[in-house]
Design an enzyme around this catalytic site. Structure first.
Site, PDB file in Angstrom:
ATOM      1  N   CYS A 293       0.541  -1.453   0.099  1.00 26.52           N
ATOM      2  CA  CYS A 293      -0.119   0.038   0.127  1.00 26.52           C
ATOM      3  C   CYS A 293       0.767   1.507   0.139  1.00 26.52           C
ATOM      4  O   CYS A 293       0.409   2.328  -0.964  1.00 26.52           O
ATOM      5  CB  CYS A 293      -0.775   0.545   1.250  1.00 26.52           C
TER       6      CYS A 293
ATOM      7  N   HIS B 286      -2.334   1.396   6.748  1.00 29.28           N
ATOM      8  CA  HIS B 286      -3.274   1.014   5.073  1.00 29.28           C
ATOM      9  C   HIS B 286      -3.056   2.674   5.015  1.00 29.28           C
ATOM     10  O   HIS B 286      -3.480   3.481   5.442  1.00 29.28           O
ATOM     11  CB  HIS B 286      -4.408   0.136   5.401  1.00 29.28           C
TER      12      HIS B 286
ATOM     13  N   HIS C 203      -5.718   1.714  -3.964  1.00 32.39           N
ATOM     14  CA  HIS C 203      -4.943   1.683  -2.899  1.00 32.39           C
ATOM     15  C   HIS C 203      -4.407  -0.019  -3.320  1.00 32.39           C
ATOM     16  O   HIS C 203      -5.050  -0.488  -4.098  1.00 32.39           O
ATOM     17  CB  HIS C 203      -5.889   1.910  -1.872  1.00 32.39           C
TER      18      HIS C 203
END
Length: 361
Positions: A275, A323, A335
């Site tokens: 990510c 994240h 993402h």
């Protein structure tokens, strides 16, 4: 180059080569600061999936992948610091080589001055004046001797400074090297935890029948859609009309070009990403480097209100900032979700939002 110089250069190059090998891809190396040590308890207990509620399975998978994401952030932080420390050690090794060369040169000059004094017999200025056949010439020479003495003192002072610098360089290099070695096990532990959590998740999913896997995927989509709808229904997007900056547009363009590429923990392109690898590389491509990890992106970049966000801003998720995705407008992000998935577009509110940061603020 004499034998001594070759030896010094060889020693320094040995240090440089060692650092290069230790920091090569796939080599476990550590951060300057100790990483959290994973629990020594056995990995997650896997309950056979058949007959179990799929919502429970989904929740367990979420926990496993979340823990893997946290460990991945720790691993990435260690990697980033290790690269910096390795570069510092290489720079110190080069300074040591140059300092040794300079010291040898100063020693040669000091030796030449000592030999010159020996040739004069080491007599005092008064004795040489009395024994001189030409006092006038002697006085002229005495002035030059005084200049020589001042030059000699300057030479010795410079030699002392160079020796002190060499000691400091050596101490610094030794300290950095010990720190890298001491923390290597911490990074190994982070890697082990990542692999453990992912392996547990994959084993859990492998026990599902085909129909159960399909239903599980449907449940995941429903949960994400429900979260996104609830977020949008708050009216949070009604005042979001920000236009991307020139760099933000470049970052979004880069991220968009990565759609469909697989998630791989620790990866930052060009063929796969995690990510924060995606977001950091997107902004690097836009000419504005940002920290490598989602936690450092959250910590170091400027926080902004959701209502003020614009395409290119980074949306950070979960209380531990484990994240991150890139906002692209219309309530959506790009993402790299997790292992087994690819870079994709999803609702910005599909996960618990910690906050929004702006790289080019």
């Amino acid at each position: 180059m004499g034998p001594g110089e070759r030896g010094l250069l060889t020693a320094a190059l040995t240090v440089i080569c060692a650092v290069t090998v230790l920091s090569a891809p796939g080599t476990a190396f550590a951060a300057a600061e100790p990483l959290p040590t994973p629990s020594a308890t056995p990995g997650p207990t896997l309950t056979p999936a058949p007959g179990k509620d799929l919502e429970e399975v989904r929740a367990k998978l979420d926990r496993l992948y979340h823990d893997a994401a946290v460990a991945t952030d720790a691993y990435n932080a260690a990697e980033e610091k290790a690269e910096k420390q390795s570069a510092e050690i290489v720079a110190l090794a080069k300074k040591i080589v140059e300092g040794r060369r300079k010291l040898e040169e100063l020693k040669d000059r000091a030796g030449a001055a000592a030999r010159d004094q020996y040739r004069t017999g080491g007599l005092s200025d008064t004795a040489r004046f009395l024994l001189s056949d030409d006092p006038g010439q002697f006085l002229d020479g005495a002035g030059r001797v005084l200049q020589g003495q001042q030059a000699a003192k300057k030479l010795m002072d410079e030699k002392a400074r160079t020796q002190a610098e060499l000691r400091q360089y050596a101490d610094d290099a030794s300290a950095r090297w010990k720190k890298l070695e001491a923390n290597r096990k911490a990074k190994d532990a982070a890697k082990k935890k990542i692999e453990q959590q992912i392996d547990a998740a994959e084993k859990l999913q492998s026990r599902l029948e085909k129909k159960e896997k399909e239903r599980l995927a449907e449940l995941e989509r429903e949960a994400a859609a429900k979260a996104q709808t609830a977020w949008v229904d708050t009216g949070v997007l009604e005042d979001v009309h920000g236009k991307a900056s020139a760099q933000g547009e470049k970052a979004v363009k880069y991220a968009t070009q990565q759609l469909g590429k697989p998630y791989v923990w620790g990866a930052e392109g060009p063929d796969s990403f995690d990510c924060s690898g995606l977001t950091s590389q997107a902004w690097a491509a836009a000419g504005h480097p940002v920290p490598r990890t989602s936690q450092e992106q959250w910590r170091q970049l400027k926080h902004i209100d959701v209502k003020d966000m614009r395409p290119g801003d980074l949306v950070v998720y979960f209380d531990d900032a484990s994240h991150v995705g890139m906002y692209i407008g219309d309530g959506a992000i790009i993402h790299a979700p997790r292992p087994g998935r690819t870079v994709t577009i999803t609702g910005a509110g599909s996960m618990p939002i910690l906050g929004v940061v702006r790289p080019d603020a």
